[in-house]
Design a protein around this motif. Structure first.
Motif, mmCIF file in Angstrom:
data_model
loop_
_atom_site.group_PDB
_atom_site.id
_atom_site.type_symbol
_atom_site.label_atom_id
_atom_site.label_comp_id
_atom_site.label_asym_id
_atom_site.label_seq_id
_atom_site.Cartn_x
_atom_site.Cartn_y
_atom_site.Cartn_z
ATOM 1 N N PHE B 253 0.873 -1.196 -0.004
ATOM 2 C CA PHE B 253 -0.045 0.006 0.112
ATOM 3 C C PHE B 253 0.893 1.288 -0.174
ATOM 4 C CE2 PHE B 253 -2.306 3.181 2.749
ATOM 5 C CZ PHE B 253 -3.313 3.367 1.877
ATOM 6 N N GLY B 254 1.744 1.279 0.861
ATOM 7 C CA GLY B 254 2.779 2.333 1.183
ATOM 8 C C GLY B 254 3.575 2.733 -0.151
ATOM 9 N N PHE B 255 3.996 1.878 -0.522
ATOM 10 C CA PHE B 255 4.980 2.006 -1.694
ATOM 11 C C PHE B 255 4.200 2.321 -3.073
ATOM 12 C CE2 PHE B 255 7.925 1.315 1.271
ATOM 13 C CZ PHE B 255 9.290 2.138 1.097
ATOM 14 N N SER B 256 3.076 1.720 -3.085
ATOM 15 C CA SER B 256 2.137 2.028 -4.384
ATOM 16 C C SER B 256 1.851 3.567 -4.480
ATOM 17 C CB SER B 256 0.956 1.415 -4.491
ATOM 18 O OG SER B 256 1.081 0.145 -4.568
ATOM 19 N N ILE B 257 1.732 4.102 -2.992
ATOM 20 C CA ILE B 257 1.567 5.728 -3.042
ATOM 21 C C ILE B 257 2.894 6.129 -3.340
ATOM 22 C CG2 ILE B 257 0.834 7.454 -1.464
ATOM 23 C CD1 ILE B 257 -0.722 5.358 -0.061
ATOM 24 N N PHE B 258 3.955 5.722 -2.724
ATOM 25 C CA PHE B 258 5.311 6.343 -3.370
ATOM 26 C C PHE B 258 5.511 6.172 -4.591
ATOM 27 C CE2 PHE B 258 9.795 5.745 -3.408
ATOM 28 C CZ PHE B 258 10.390 6.791 -2.914
ATOM 29 N N TRP B 259 5.282 5.276 -5.404
ATOM 30 C CA TRP B 259 5.220 5.075 -6.833
ATOM 31 C C TRP B 259 4.557 6.206 -7.352
ATOM 32 C CZ3 TRP B 259 1.837 4.831 -10.465
ATOM 33 C CH2 TRP B 259 2.697 4.464 -11.917
ATOM 34 N N ALA B 260 3.314 6.479 -6.879
ATOM 35 C CA ALA B 260 2.469 7.562 -7.741
ATOM 36 C C ALA B 260 2.932 8.669 -7.307
ATOM 37 C CB ALA B 260 1.102 7.436 -7.001
ATOM 38 N N TYR B 261 3.745 9.322 -6.207
ATOM 39 C CA TYR B 261 4.215 10.368 -5.871
ATOM 40 C C TYR B 261 5.439 10.736 -6.633
ATOM 41 C CZ TYR B 261 7.223 13.398 -2.922
ATOM 42 O OH TYR B 261 8.051 14.370 -2.553
ATOM 43 N N LEU B 262 6.203 9.696 -6.788
ATOM 44 C CA LEU B 262 7.230 9.983 -7.828
ATOM 45 C C LEU B 262 6.973 10.061 -9.433
ATOM 46 C CD1 LEU B 262 10.176 7.413 -6.653
ATOM 47 C CD2 LEU B 262 9.991 10.088 -6.470
ATOM 48 N N TRP B 263 5.863 9.283 -9.364
ATOM 49 C CA TRP B 263 5.407 9.469 -10.860
ATOM 50 C C TRP B 263 4.847 10.904 -11.056
ATOM 51 C CZ3 TRP B 263 0.850 11.164 -13.480
ATOM 52 C CH2 TRP B 263 0.875 10.973 -14.751
ATOM 53 N N LEU B 264 3.997 11.481 -10.043
ATOM 54 C CA LEU B 264 3.332 12.791 -10.333
ATOM 55 C C LEU B 264 4.630 13.651 -10.373
ATOM 56 C CD1 LEU B 264 0.526 14.333 -10.234
ATOM 57 C CD2 LEU B 264 1.282 14.928 -7.986
ATOM 58 N N SER B 265 5.512 13.528 -9.353
ATOM 59 C CA SER B 265 6.782 14.474 -9.117
ATOM 60 C C SER B 265 7.420 14.905 -10.653
ATOM 61 C CB SER B 265 7.776 14.158 -8.257
ATOM 62 O OG SER B 265 7.116 14.218 -6.927
ATOM 63 N N GLN B 266 7.501 13.669 -11.209
ATOM 64 C CA GLN B 266 8.258 13.529 -12.519
ATOM 65 C C GLN B 266 7.446 14.393 -13.727
ATOM 66 O OE1 GLN B 266 11.095 10.442 -13.903
ATOM 67 N NE2 GLN B 266 9.489 9.983 -15.352
ATOM 68 N N TYR B 267 6.006 14.021 -13.680
ATOM 69 C CA TYR B 267 5.208 14.261 -14.681
ATOM 70 C C TYR B 267 4.947 15.960 -14.632
ATOM 71 C CZ TYR B 267 1.273 14.700 -17.826
ATOM 72 O OH TYR B 267 0.336 14.817 -18.803
ATOM 73 N N LEU B 268 4.505 16.292 -13.116
ATOM 74 C CA LEU B 268 4.073 17.546 -12.846
ATOM 75 C C LEU B 268 5.131 18.542 -13.315
ATOM 76 C CD1 LEU B 268 1.964 19.337 -11.722
ATOM 77 C CD2 LEU B 268 3.193 18.984 -9.376
ATOM 78 N N LEU B 269 6.582 18.552 -13.022
ATOM 79 C CA LEU B 269 7.456 19.311 -13.299
ATOM 80 C C LEU B 269 7.771 19.429 -14.861
ATOM 81 C CD1 LEU B 269 9.966 18.857 -10.337
ATOM 82 C CD2 LEU B 269 8.221 20.324 -10.498
ATOM 83 N N ILE B 270 7.511 17.939 -15.364
ATOM 84 C CA ILE B 270 7.908 18.351 -16.953
ATOM 85 C C ILE B 270 6.862 19.103 -17.614
ATOM 86 C CG2 ILE B 270 7.898 17.007 -19.021
ATOM 87 C CD1 ILE B 270 9.948 14.833 -17.484
ATOM 88 N N TRP B 271 5.564 18.814 -17.142
ATOM 89 C CA TRP B 271 4.498 19.622 -17.906
ATOM 90 C C TRP B 271 4.397 21.116 -17.502
ATOM 91 C CZ3 TRP B 271 0.550 22.176 -14.845
ATOM 92 C CH2 TRP B 271 -0.484 22.498 -15.552
ATOM 93 N N TYR B 272 4.739 21.301 -16.270
ATOM 94 C CA TYR B 272 4.661 22.719 -15.961
ATOM 95 C C TYR B 272 5.908 23.392 -16.454
ATOM 96 C CZ TYR B 272 3.644 26.423 -12.755
ATOM 97 O OH TYR B 272 3.459 27.698 -12.448
ATOM 98 N N SER B 273 7.025 22.861 -16.748
ATOM 99 C CA SER B 273 8.156 23.902 -17.268
ATOM 100 C C SER B 273 7.846 23.690 -18.917
ATOM 101 C CB SER B 273 9.550 23.138 -16.990
ATOM 102 O OG SER B 273 9.621 21.971 -17.337
ATOM 103 N N ASN B 274 7.516 22.949 -19.178
ATOM 104 C CA ASN B 274 7.118 22.860 -20.571
ATOM 105 C C ASN B 274 8.090 23.143 -21.437
ATOM 106 O OD1 ASN B 274 4.966 22.235 -22.595
ATOM 107 N ND2 ASN B 274 4.093 24.445 -22.453
ATOM 108 N N ILE B 275 9.162 22.357 -21.503
ATOM 109 C CA ILE B 275 10.505 22.558 -22.346
ATOM 110 C C ILE B 275 10.439 21.476 -23.349
ATOM 111 C CG2 ILE B 275 12.926 22.715 -22.499
ATOM 112 C CD1 ILE B 275 12.731 23.553 -19.433
ATOM 113 N N PRO B 276 10.341 21.711 -24.551
ATOM 114 C CA PRO B 276 10.138 20.609 -25.614
ATOM 115 C C PRO B 276 11.067 19.328 -25.305
ATOM 116 C CG PRO B 276 10.296 22.544 -26.616
ATOM 117 C CD PRO B 276 10.585 22.900 -25.394
#
Lengths: 173, 396
Positions: B253-276
């Motif tokens: 349970f805990g590490f599935s959340i950890f995985w989602a946390y890292l997934w979001l951290s990676q995706y959110l920053l790339i989406w936000y900065s929007n560098i091709p």
């Protein structure tokens, strides 16, 4: 008037044995107070499981919904701002704040629910029978009302389990 | 504490029936590979990418289990002793993963663009100090030699304690675990760069290593849960009780959340900065793999998050096993999404017979190696000073 008999133990293992011994004699135990959680005591006393997780879940859901809809309202209706050409309702950017508020709501709800349920909230009068319980003593509390035995018999039974300074008090509460 | 009647342990035997099942599974996998190569005549990069993906998953299960065991040993935890041999035996499959990697070596040119040394653009040229064949091979060898050494050595100490119990073994186990963790902290990240991130050689992400590690850890825990529940059911590990499953479920349970946390951290920053040069990784996946992309999040985060939230769900063996299986498949999908868009491209990639059939072969080999290792030692460590505590602890 409520007649209460209590006795102290200095060791959690002795306490557990005493609780079992009293229960074998058919004596109902009103409460047990310990300076720290004692392993196995809950099951011996047949306590119900706490409802705290449910409180946390409900409060967390409320927090998540509130924060998400608040952000959605702010960024689409209340004060729309253009961040680097992104859409106004960017669900992804709402997630960190939603997560934080979910945790905050759940944590506060758990803390408040615990304080209220344990009668520790502001304005409550703690009914500490003996200050030693806040230090290193384990306390068993018996009530005459719950048992068929008389007060002296209960005190004797408690003493027989090895309890220290067994006292009888009459509290108004 | 509820007193249960613990049945007599059944000695583990790698019997004929089990071997037949594994043989059939391996046959299915090989058949799928042969059909893909000779009948369907799939493009070569798709075949190599599949071999590469399965070799990685094979490694992840062993490596994740070894990491889980060493972390618990280092933290002086006691609860894992009753199923420790499961993790030890899983760890012993690591050297065999190297063979599967080597089998996929002829396809390196198909998988990694940076190996085409004669046609490198400027970005890849600047990366050659790290991404070049000799250095890559040296790293490959170092990872596998050290990981295998730690898996073998830790297992050796652990088994030795069965026969000549001594406190010094416990200390040695702990110290070696510490050294493994230090090496693993670095190698898990760099290996993820070498074998996965460099498929999309132009793209980079600084937390890619942790992202892959978290997926590996969850997949390994799912397999530990599945094997432990099976062994409990057949009374090979009768001392494993609901408390162990509860704690393993908490990890899942805990590490599935950890995985989602890292997934979001990676995706959110790339989406936000929007560098091709950064968004290219996700543009490819969101546009051409839309269903799989969102399914990945649902299977690996939403399902375990809601399915394992309550206390009762983690203490129900069958239920926990089903969730573990779903999460294990989810991380297979995660690996698919990490490899295929870069290595094969969306025109040729799809989930067909090869993708579904080939894992059976690797699974069969993994389980065969696991059972052989498991059968060589006692199912539960003997004379371990913490063994009593592992059988008697309980979750509040």
């Amino acid at each position: 008037m409520k007649n209460i008999i209590y006795g102290h133990f200095t060791d959690d293992h002795d306490l557990l044995e005493a609780v079992k011994a009293l229960q074998e004699k058919g004596i109902h135990i009103a409460d047990v107070r310990t300076p720290f959680p004692v392993h196995g005591l809950d099951t011996v006393l047949k306590l119900r499981r706490s409802h705290l997780p449910k409180v946390a879940f409900i409060a967390g859901v409320i927090g998540a919904v509130l924060m998400f809809s608040f952000q959605y309202w702010v960024f689409t209706e209340g004060w729309p701002l253009n961040f680097g050409g992104k859409p106004y309702s960017s669900i992804l950017s709402f997630i960190p704040a939603t997560f934080e508020i979910t945790v905050l709501f759940a944590a506060f709800a758990m803390g408040i629910a615990f304080l209220l349920r344990s009668n520790l909230g502001p304005g409550s009068i703690p009914d500490i029978l003996d200050e030693e319980v806040t230090n290193d003593h384990f306390q068993i509390i018996l009530s005459e009302k719950d048992n068929t035995l008389s007060e002296t018999e209960l005190a004797e039974a408690l003493e027989a389990t090895g309890a220290l300074d067994v006292k009888q008090v009459n509290t108004k509460k | 504490m509820e007193k249960q009647n613990i049945p007599e342990p059944v000695p583990f035997k790698f019997g004929k029936k089990l071997k037949t099942y594994l043989g059939i599974a391996a046959g299915i996998g090989l058949l799928a590979l042969l059909i893909a190569v000779f009948v369907q005549q799939l493009p070569s990069e798709r075949i190599w990418a599949n071999l590469w993906m399965n070799a990685l998953m094979f490694l992840f299960l062993g490596l994740g289990a070894l990491f889980f065991w060493t972390v618990n040993t280092l933290g002086e935890s006691t609860w894992q002793i009753n199923f420790q041999r499961v993790m030890e035996s899983m760890g012993l499959t690591i050297p065999f993963a190297a063979i599967f990697f080597v089998l996929a070596f002829p396809g390196l040119k198909d998988l990694f663009e940076w190996t085409h040394t004669e046609h490198l653009d400027r970005i890849l040229q600047e990366k050659t100090p790290y991404l070049n064949m000799p250095f890559w091979m040296v790293r490959f060898a170092v990872y596998f030699i050290l990981w295998s050494f730690f898996a073998w050595y830790l297992r050796k100490i652990s088994v030795k304690n069965d026969f000549e119990p001594h406190d010094k073994y416990l200390g040695r186990l702990r110290a070696t675990s510490g050294w493994f963790i230090v090496f693993f902290a670095i190698s898990s990240s760099t290996a993820a760069w070498d074998w996965l991130m460099s498929i999309d050689a132009h793209w980079f992400s600084t937390l890619y290593g942790w992202y892959i590690f978290s997926g590996m850890f969850v997949a390994a825990i799912a397999v530990i849960i599945l094997i432990t529940i099976a062994f409990k059911k057949f009374n090979i590990l009768p001392n494993v009780n609901k408390e162990h499953l509860h704690d393993l479920g908490k990890y899942l349970f805990g590490f599935s959340i950890f995985w989602a946390y890292l997934w979001l951290s990676q995706y959110l920053l790339i989406w936000y900065s929007n560098i091709p040069e950064e968004t290219v990784y996700y543009v490819e996946r969101v546009n051409n793999y839309k269903t799989l992309f969102y399914m990945n999040l649902i299977i690996n985060f939403v399902v375990p998050f809601f399915a394992l939230m309550t206390r009762g769900s983690k203490r129900q063996p069958l239920y926990l096993a089903i969730v573990s299986l779903v999460v294990l498949l989810g991380h297979y999908l995660d690996l698919y999404l990490a490899i295929m868009p870069g290595a094969v491209g969306h025109e040729n990639a799809s989930i067909g017979l090869l993708e579904i059939g080939l894992p059976f072969f690797y699974l069969a080999v993994f389980l065969t190696l696991f059972f052989i290792s498991f059968g060589k030692a006692k199912p539960v460590p003997e004379n371990h000073p913490y063994a009593i505590e592992s059988s008697s602890y309980e979750n509040i």
